[in-house]
Design an enzyme around this catalytic site. Structure first.
Site, short mmCIF file in Angstrom:
data_model
loop_
_atom_site.label_atom_id
_atom_site.label_comp_id
_atom_site.label_asym_id
_atom_site.label_seq_id
_atom_site.Cartn_x
_atom_site.Cartn_y
_atom_site.Cartn_z
CD GLU A 126 -2.72 1.10 2.57
OE1 GLU A 126 -3.26 2.15 2.92
OE2 GLU A 126 -2.79 0.04 3.21
CG ASP A 127 1.65 2.88 3.27
OD1 ASP A 127 0.67 3.30 2.64
OD2 ASP A 127 1.61 2.61 4.48
#
Length: 709
Positions: A76-77
């Site tokens: 996600e990051d």
């Protein structure tokens, strides 16, 4: 860093060395991926995944689960892909990380849809591997513990989401201590002032009541010892949120919530549970109706315990829980107990695991029938909340249902076909309607008919996600079938206008058009026409034009279609407007409402004229010579009031072979003259005229006329 050294040292107590090495490798990978990233608090980002993994290690989660926890934010990051994770740590770990990750890369129409889609994806991954939700819950717990650094508006949003979704999931999976902590933390951030006031009040009350509580525990210990019941007795304090909830539900002041403290009794086996219950009921009188036996009938999440409420000293109620040590472990750790205790072989969690597996499997079934993420989320919300009732099937099997469940929920709980064809219920051997709400201990038998089918009105009272999704799925299929039939009739009209026989359209042409429109089948195109999503003359032009030759579609005025023939009560695709209530014999017109099919109005309908409907939305319709079925219309009467008049009017309508739907009345000037309104079902205008003549023969009827409203 010292934290990882301490963490891996703790893992060495229950994991073999090669598993600890896998976890350490995942930490190094995650630390490298998140390097340069910081949390809102200013700490390096890696502190968050490490904290999540530490929470999971307290539940003794396996090495793959811990590795996924350390990596849960890298997709996600950071730029790390699922393929990279699969190469480095294997498919199970990559699948878990993917299940927890949000869907930020996909564009959605609203924030709610993003949240619903992320949640749907996580639950489906969880249905395949329950470790996904354990990671997500530990992630949410750490975020809630460190929520103070966020802006108030974000704190409230996250806290509400936690209270609405994640706390109920924790409870549904039997993770009791996690469930209670998530509730308290959510309450703290949603209502900070209320939380502070209640926390201070409970702290003050704790000092005043501690001495009383200690004396009470001593009395119970002595009573159990006299009866030779070996037990561990402890005080149990209510959480701040549960006190607040009780104050809200019962409209109590804080001073009225006496049972802030309770008693927990842990014994060796089931027999001693009931022996301890007898001792407590000897010492203090039980409050009638406040006893629950979750030992004989466990909750769906595997929870087992005896609950009783007693008249304690000074007349204050005292809540008591009695369970075995093994039951207590399941009560606190739920499905996590599978990892927590399986190594020692101390605990048989087979039934709890089966129940959890059944619930997770039901999520997959509901998903397959839900149109979109928000609908899926709506369906399962009802199943997340723990307040349950237990009813019996005709064969004596126990079925757990949420409070508020009806006979329809029970029918779908037994089997989808039973739900689809149910017509009535026999509850405790008494014939009752399907909307009847079930109570604890009810004996339920469902009566079915092969010709029955789900009613859209059921959606207004069913309580389970399974029933709701099955009904909607059936109705969608029915709507498509009926819409396609209407679409075919409209298309045939358009083709007739172009002097083309429907059979002359080749299958290849249909396939090419489906590809052009992005539809799966010919049926989808026909259903779109029936629902007003596509215009029949445009589809007719597309089917008849020479492939490769571009032509402008004619305007509606150029493609004058012959009238659509109405054969009767057509179902969901063709509906009759409530504003003017057309009946056979009336001059009528059809209005297309996008996605809802055709709505038939009278040509002089006032409501239709006020809407200023575009000409392209209207289609000529006419009645077939042999219209079938009955149609709703209204009759307004002015009558001289007298005893027995309503019975005479009803008899006159029945003699004219019409059925009464509704009756209402009013006194326009407060005198002896009544204005009466009858909703009646008639076959056509001639039949209506016959009903009016029958009513006018009654001397007290001053005026009888048709009314549209």
């Amino acid at each position: 860093m010292s934290e990882i050294a301490e963490f891996t040292k703790h893992l060495g107590h229950y994991l073999p060395q090669q598993d600890v090495a896998l976890v350490k490798s995942a930490f190094e990978f995650s630390e490298s991926a998140h390097r340069g990233q910081f949390r809102k608090s200013g700490e390096p980002y890696i502190t968050h995944p490490l904290a999540v993994a530490s929470i999971l290690s307290q539940w003794r989660l396996d090495a793959q689960g811990l590795a996924a926890a350390l990596l849960h934010d890298v997709m996600e990051d950071t730029s790390v892909t699922k393929n990279e994770l699969e190469k480095s740590f294997g498919k199970p770990v990559a699948d878990m990380v993917d299940g927890v990750s949000k869907l930020d890369q996909i564009e959605f129409t609203s924030k709610e849809e993003v949240q619903a889609e992320s949640f749907r994806k996580m639950l489906l991954a969880m249905a395949r591997d329950v470790r996904v939700i354990l990671i997500k819950l530990a992630d949410r717990l750490h975020n809630m513990r460190t929520l103070d650094v966020m802006a108030p508006v974000h704190r409230k949003r996250i806290a509400k989401e936690t209270l609405d979704i994640y706390a109920p999931i924790a409870n549904r999976l039997g993770l009791n201590s996690l469930y209670l902590e998530l509730q308290d933390l959510s309450f703290k951030h949603l209502y900070p002032l209320r939380y502070r006031i209640l926390a201070a009040a409970i702290k003050a009350a704790r000092g005043n009541r501690r001495e009383v509580m200690n004396r009470l525990l001593d009395v119970i210990r002595e009573g159990l010892a006299r009866e030779n019941v070996l037990a561990v007795v402890s005080g149990r304090e209510k959480t701040i949120y549960s006190v607040y909830k009780k104050m809200r539900e019962k409209r109590y002041t804080f001073a009225q919530v006496f049972d802030i403290y309770g008693v927990r009794v842990l014994v060796a086996d089931k027999t001693n549970c009931y022996a301890a219950l007898g001792v407590l009921h000897e010492l203090y009188k039980p409050i009638p109706g406040k006893f629950k036996d979750y030992v004989a009938i466990p909750k769906a999440n595997g929870y087992q315990s005896l609950h009783t409420t007693l008249f304690g000293p000074f007349g204050t109620p005292l809540e008591a829980q009695i369970r075995t040590h093994d039951m207590h472990r399941v009560a606190e750790a739920g499905v996590a107990a599978h990892w927590l205790y399986k190594a020692g072989g101390e605990l048989d969690l087979a039934e709890a695991q089966r129940e959890t597996s059944r619930w997770l499997q039901s999520l997959l079934e509901i998903q397959s029938e839900s149109g979109d993420s928000k609908e899926f989320l709506e369906h399962i919300k009802g199943d997340l909340f723990p307040d349950e009732i237990y009813v019996f099937t005709p064969k004596g099997k126990i079925m757990a249902l949420p409070r508020g469940a009806t006979a329809v929920d029970f029918a779908y709980g037994v089997h989808t076909d039973i739900g689809h064809h149910c017509v009535a219920a026999r509850i405790n051997y008494e014939l009752l309607p399907l909307r009847t709400e079930l109570k604890n201990g009810d004996h339920v038998e469902i009566l079915t008919s092969p010709t029955a089918r789900p009613n859209p009105s059921w959606l207004s009272f069913v309580a389970t996600g399974k029933a709701r999704s099955r009904i909607r799925h059936f109705l969608k299929g029915l709507q498509q079938k009926e819409s396609a039939a209407l679409g075919e009739r409209l298309l045939n009209q358009a083709l007739a206008t172009l002097k083309v026989e429907p059979d002359a359209i080749s299958w290849d042409r249909w396939e090419a058009l489906a590809k052009e429109y992005g539809a799966k089948t010919q049926l989808d195109i026909l259903a779109d026409i029936g629902l007003g999503k596509r215009l029949s003359f445009v589809v007719a032009q597309a089917l008849t034009r020479i492939p490769g030759k571009a032509e402008d579609a004619p305007s509606p005025s150029l493609a004058k279609l012959s009238s659509l023939t109405l054969r009767g009560v057509e179902g969901v695709a063709i509906q009759y407007a409530k504003c003017c209530r057309p009946i056979p014999g009336d001059a009528v017109v059809g209005q297309f409402r996008r996605g809802q099919g055709l709505l038939v109005h009278t040509r002089d309908c006032v409501t239709l004229k006020k809407q200023h409907v575009d000409a392209s939305e209207l289609v000529d319709v006419e009645w077939a010579p042999d219209v079938a079925g009955v149609f709703e219309t209204g009759i307004r009467l002015l009558v001289a009031d007298r005893r027995g008049l309503l019975a005479d009017l009803a008899l006159a309508i029945a003699d004219a072979d019409a059925n009464i739907d509704t009756v209402s009345m009013e006194r326009p000037d407060g005198g002896e003259v009544l204005a009466m309104f009858f909703g009646v079902q008639v076959r056509d205008r001639r039949h209506l005229a016959q009903v009016l003549r029958s009513l006018r023969h009654i001397p007290d009827v001053k005026r009888a006329q048709r009314t549209r409203t």
